[in-house]
Motif scaffolding. Sequence first.
Motif, PDB file in Angstrom:
ATOM      1  N   GLN A  10       2.299   5.441   4.846  1.00  0.00           N
ATOM      2  CA  GLN A  10       1.619   5.426   6.136  1.00  0.00           C
ATOM      3  C   GLN A  10       1.922   6.643   7.046  1.00  0.00           C
ATOM      4  O   GLN A  10       1.541   6.637   7.984  1.00  0.00           O
ATOM      5  CB  GLN A  10       2.364   4.178   7.081  1.00  0.00           C
ATOM      6  CG  GLN A  10       2.535   2.964   6.295  1.00  0.00           C
ATOM      7  CD  GLN A  10       1.144   2.465   5.902  1.00  0.00           C
ATOM      8  OE1 GLN A  10       0.563   2.250   7.077  1.00  0.00           O
ATOM      9  NE2 GLN A  10       0.854   1.951   4.624  1.00  0.00           N
ATOM     10  N   LEU A  56       4.208  -3.628   1.996  1.00  0.00           N
ATOM     11  CA  LEU A  56       3.085  -2.635   2.452  1.00  0.00           C
ATOM     12  C   LEU A  56       2.106  -2.670   1.349  1.00  0.00           C
ATOM     13  O   LEU A  56       0.881  -2.426   1.246  1.00  0.00           O
ATOM     14  CB  LEU A  56       3.580  -1.249   2.591  1.00  0.00           C
ATOM     15  CG  LEU A  56       3.896  -0.895   4.109  1.00  0.00           C
ATOM     16  CD1 LEU A  56       4.694   0.206   4.399  1.00  0.00           C
ATOM     17  CD2 LEU A  56       2.827  -1.150   4.938  1.00  0.00           C
ATOM     18  N   GLU A  84      -1.570  -0.517   9.945  1.00  0.00           N
ATOM     19  CA  GLU A  84      -0.863  -0.186   8.629  1.00  0.00           C
ATOM     20  C   GLU A  84      -2.013  -0.135   7.585  1.00  0.00           C
ATOM     21  O   GLU A  84      -3.127  -0.730   7.776  1.00  0.00           O
ATOM     22  CB  GLU A  84      -0.253  -1.300   7.877  1.00  0.00           C
ATOM     23  CG  GLU A  84       1.377  -1.176   8.893  1.00  0.00           C
ATOM     24  CD  GLU A  84       2.310  -2.240   8.357  1.00  0.00           C
ATOM     25  OE1 GLU A  84       3.460  -2.451   8.846  1.00  0.00           O
ATOM     26  OE2 GLU A  84       1.611  -3.173   7.460  1.00  0.00           O
TER      27      GLU A  84
END
Length: 494
Positions: free
Chosen positions: A366, A391, A401
């Motif tokens: 990220q 994620l 995200e």
Amino acid sequence: MTPHVYPRQCAFKSVEDIKGKKVTIMGLGLNGGGEAAVRFFLNKGAFVTVTDMKTEEQLKATVDKLNSDKSLDHNHLTYRLGEHKIEDFENADCVIKNPGVKIEGNKYLAAARAIETDLSIFLRFTDCPIIAVTGSKGKSSTVSAIYYGLSQAGYKTFLGGNITVSPLTFFDEVNSDTPVVIEFSSWQLADLRGRGVLRPHIAVITKIVPDHQNWYDNMEDYVADKRLIYADQTKGDYSIFDSGEDEAGTGPDSKLHPETKTWGDLFASESKATVLRYGIKPSWSIDLGKLLVPGIHMKTNAQNAALVMHLMGVPDVRIKEILQKWPGIDHRLQYFHSWKNDAGTTIKFYNDSCATVPEAAAAASQAFEKPVILMTGGTDKGLELTPLIRLLTSPDIAKGEKPVKDLYLLAGSATDKLLPELDKAGVKYHGPFDGLEPLLKEAKSAFDKLNHQAENENAGEEIFVFSPGATSFGMFANEFDRGNKYMAAVKEIF
């Protein structure tokens, strides 16, 4: 687990008292710590036996450097490689212990008359102001930024500790006016318990997440070692702790510490120093503007460095000027290479090999303004992979995200735990691969076909990040070896 407590007294009354003493150094290694200890004790006149379970062939790089140094008294140096002998520990006036060796149940260390470490020797016999940093995520980047910042601000300063530089290498260059920045692992802190030698002027604990659970029985034992960093501070010192929430399920046991909700709260309730907090409720902050290093977590590291610089008297305007030029640190989101295919698409390669916990790999995914191509995986160290799995399988787009654009996996026991979750979520991936070369060659084949010209009249750009989120055992000697071999392979193949 009842932690080992070391005696306050030292085998040496002074640095001069080292002369003529018999010193056994346990662990020569390849990262410089053992080598620095050999050099230091030989130069102080000791008779040194260096012992390591690795063979002379495995340690050839270090042995060759020592043997070729004509300034050392080789008549005072004995190698015991490929084995340990109990008499080398029984007969020594002092054993210098490698922090990666557990003292519990170790028959060799049990036979020692006295045990010290390179850090305990340094802290006993120097009086320089110490800026000490520990934590789970970001400690190496934080000490790097502090050291860079103070150096650029005009301080004569040194950096050592877990960042693979033994402070014994600069022992003779420091005095009471020389700030020394030291990164402490939990193991290095544990080796100081009871000695009373660590009294940092500034102590920083970066974000706490589960780590080294293959070594510790639980999070409480792991964090107990971290808490040693501020244990002997006083009101004239400073402690810097997180003000944000802990990762889910990782906070302190409320039965043990009912007055605290987070690790940062626990630390703040215990420290006798002046406590400052960073994160969501910072005690002090500065707008650093755009940094060279990517990622929100790197901004946090830079902010902590800025706070330390502020406490050391650097003007705020100068702090911003300096940290905007901070280039980051090797093996931590390190940009090192770019390659352009025939269609004009550029691939930028980043090395984040020192990301050895799942949270760090998740953060790396990220850290950029666009989705990345992620290379991850390795050896399990007893950690929950939940942050990385979430994620990879279900990023929260509403919270900003970004999904991983493509996924490449290195083989290992941690990767084996990851695969069922990826399969269950229908996430596509390449691998797992048993080595860097086949993985990168498959990536190159895919990158050859990328063509962004139809999307944009300017050439496109992709970000390729190697952030393993696991250890390197089996395939590599350590995370530094892993990062170096990854960078070399990328430059050869691309």
